[in-house]
Scaffold this motif. Structure first.
Motif, PDB file in Angstrom:
ATOM      1  N   ASN A  11      34.625  42.663  52.696  1.00 40.41           N
ATOM      2  CA  ASN A  11      33.444  42.929  51.886  1.00 40.41           C
ATOM      3  C   ASN A  11      32.872  41.678  51.222  1.00 40.41           C
ATOM      4  OD1 ASN A  11      31.488  44.447  50.547  1.00 40.41           O
ATOM      5  ND2 ASN A  11      32.808  44.848  48.790  1.00 40.41           N
ATOM      6  N   ASP A  12      31.746  41.192  51.747  1.00 39.70           N
ATOM      7  CA  ASP A  12      30.930  40.174  51.084  1.00 39.70           C
ATOM      8  C   ASP A  12      31.745  38.924  50.744  1.00 39.70           C
ATOM      9  OD1 ASP A  12      28.465  39.303  50.139  1.00 39.70           O
ATOM     10  OD2 ASP A  12      28.884  39.934  48.090  1.00 39.70           O
ATOM     11  N   CYS A  21      38.459  42.036  49.612  1.00 38.43           N
ATOM     12  CA  CYS A  21      37.567  41.365  48.673  1.00 38.43           C
ATOM     13  C   CYS A  21      38.146  40.008  48.265  1.00 38.43           C
ATOM     14  CB  CYS A  21      37.362  42.217  47.419  1.00 38.43           C
ATOM     15  SG  CYS A  21      36.595  43.814  47.736  1.00 38.43           S
ATOM     16  N   LEU A  31      37.300  47.385  55.649  1.00 34.97           N
ATOM     17  CA  LEU A  31      36.060  46.661  55.396  1.00 34.97           C
ATOM     18  C   LEU A  31      36.360  45.331  54.717  1.00 34.97           C
ATOM     19  CD1 LEU A  31      32.956  46.458  55.294  1.00 34.97           C
ATOM     20  CD2 LEU A  31      33.058  47.612  53.057  1.00 34.97           C
ATOM     21  N   SER A  88      30.445  40.355  55.737  1.00 33.39           N
ATOM     22  CA  SER A  88      31.049  41.683  55.713  1.00 33.39           C
ATOM     23  C   SER A  88      31.331  42.100  57.142  1.00 33.39           C
ATOM     24  CB  SER A  88      30.122  42.705  55.047  1.00 33.39           C
ATOM     25  OG  SER A  88      29.959  42.423  53.673  1.00 33.39           O
TER      26      SER A  88
END
Length: 348
Positions: A17-18, A208, A15, A8
């Motif tokens: 994210n993961d 994502c 952002l 992240s």
């Protein structure tokens, strides 16, 4: 070879994210997604230009999350080329060797063969401001290769090139990957580039990871409507299974009935994904013929896109010659054929 483990990274309001990715040795790996999705951020994190807020980056089995860029042994080429305007071509290509301590005459001798390999030896004494876009791109690629990386990171390398130059550059990239064994990670918007070059790919949307896997699987059998739409599947149809016939499910799509291979149960909502070239206009005697009326026929080079109203709108693709031979025109009736095995089913 490259692994992102639950990475992240925050940059202003954006952002990442993961993100977890695995890129194997010798892969031609594409990172695709819409503008602003975070594709280039991932590339720069691998190169060491951004440090994740959370997670790990591994390279060749070692964690490199905090390792400086110059110690990672990767080459990075941006879409704007980032050549040094005050250096001629041969010194631009040899720059990485100079940084590593090689004397200028030695660096120039070292890269002379590379200039020949990329067809830019005749440009050795020219400056970037006098070069075309394609010439600049070849210089930038040669500079990245000069330090002999085993990993090459490319940020939309073909986006600024004309179609003819793109074709030549694609051949260069294929050679580097397939013949020289270079692992390449490329950011792109282009579905065509993915289809021509990719062995594996990841789809990133809004920071994502939506899907990762073999390029052929992601392109032809995506797991979600969002990915199906992004990779360019033209017909994405929501329906409900109304009965089963052996290994086939019969699906009702607003009155249009299609058969598809799936284990979905009666009453289950499904999404059918059909590539335009799997819909055959003018077919006679095919399975489950579909009657419709042509909405439009648009020719694009040798291909004709045919839109048909069959209760729902379907998009078919065929050769321009075939469309003309069938006298397809707006307002005329047409029969379509779709093989059940050609339909990809997304359940749920």
């Amino acid at each position: 070879m490259i692994e992102l483990d639950q990475v992240s990274l925050a940059l202003g309001s954006f952002l990442l994210n993961d993100i977890s990715l695995t890129i194997g040795r010798g892969d031609y790996y594409f990172i695709v997604g819409p503008s602003g999705a975070g594709k280039t951020v991932i590339l720069e994190a691998i190169a060491g230009l951004h440090r994740p807020n959370r997670g790990r980056i591994l390279l060749r089995g070692d964690e490199i999350t905090a390792l400086p860029p110059e110690k990672r042994g990767v080459g990075l080429v941006y879409q704007d080329f980032s050549l040094f305007p005050h250096m001629d071509v041969i010194d631009n290509v040899g720059y990485g060797l100079r940084v590593r301590g090689m004397r200028r005459p030695d660096a120039r001798r070292e890269v002379a063969g590379l200039l020949d390999e990329f067809g830019i030896a005749h440009l050795a004494s020219r400056y970037p401001g006098t070069l075309s876009g394609g010439e600049k791109q070849r210089v930038a690629l040669a500079r990245a290769i000069a330090v002999k990386p085993d990993i090459l990171l490319l940020d939309e390398p073909l986006s600024a090139l004309d179609p003819v130059t793109q074709e030549r550059f694609i051949l260069d990239l294929q050679r580097l990957n397939r013949e020289d064994g270079l692992t390449i990670v490329q950011v792109s918007h282009s579905r065509r580039e993915v289809r021509l070059l990719a062995t594996r790919m990841a789809v990133i949307i809004d920071g994502c990871l939506m899907e990762e896997g073999d390029a052929g699987v992601v392109l032809n059998a995506p797991r979600s409507q969002e990915v199906a739409s992004f990779v360019g599947i033209e017909n994405i149809l929501d329906g409900v299974v109304v009965r089963r016939e052996g290994r086939y499910a019969v699906v009702d799509i607003g009155g249009l009935i299609l058969r598809a291979v799936t284990d979905a149960d009666v009453g289950e909502p499904v999404t059918l994904c059909i590539q335009s070239d799997d819909i055959i206009p003018g077919a006679s005697g095919g399975p489950d013929p579909i009657a419709g009326t042509i909405i439009s026929v648009v020719e694009n080079g040798p291909i004709a896109e045919v839109r048909v109203d069959s209760g729902v709108e379907l998009v078919a693709a065929m050769t321009r010659r075939a469309a003309r031979d069938l006298c397809l025109a707006p307002g005329t009736p047409v029969t379509l054929s779709i093989e059940a095995e050609a339909i990809h089913v997304i359940r749920g």
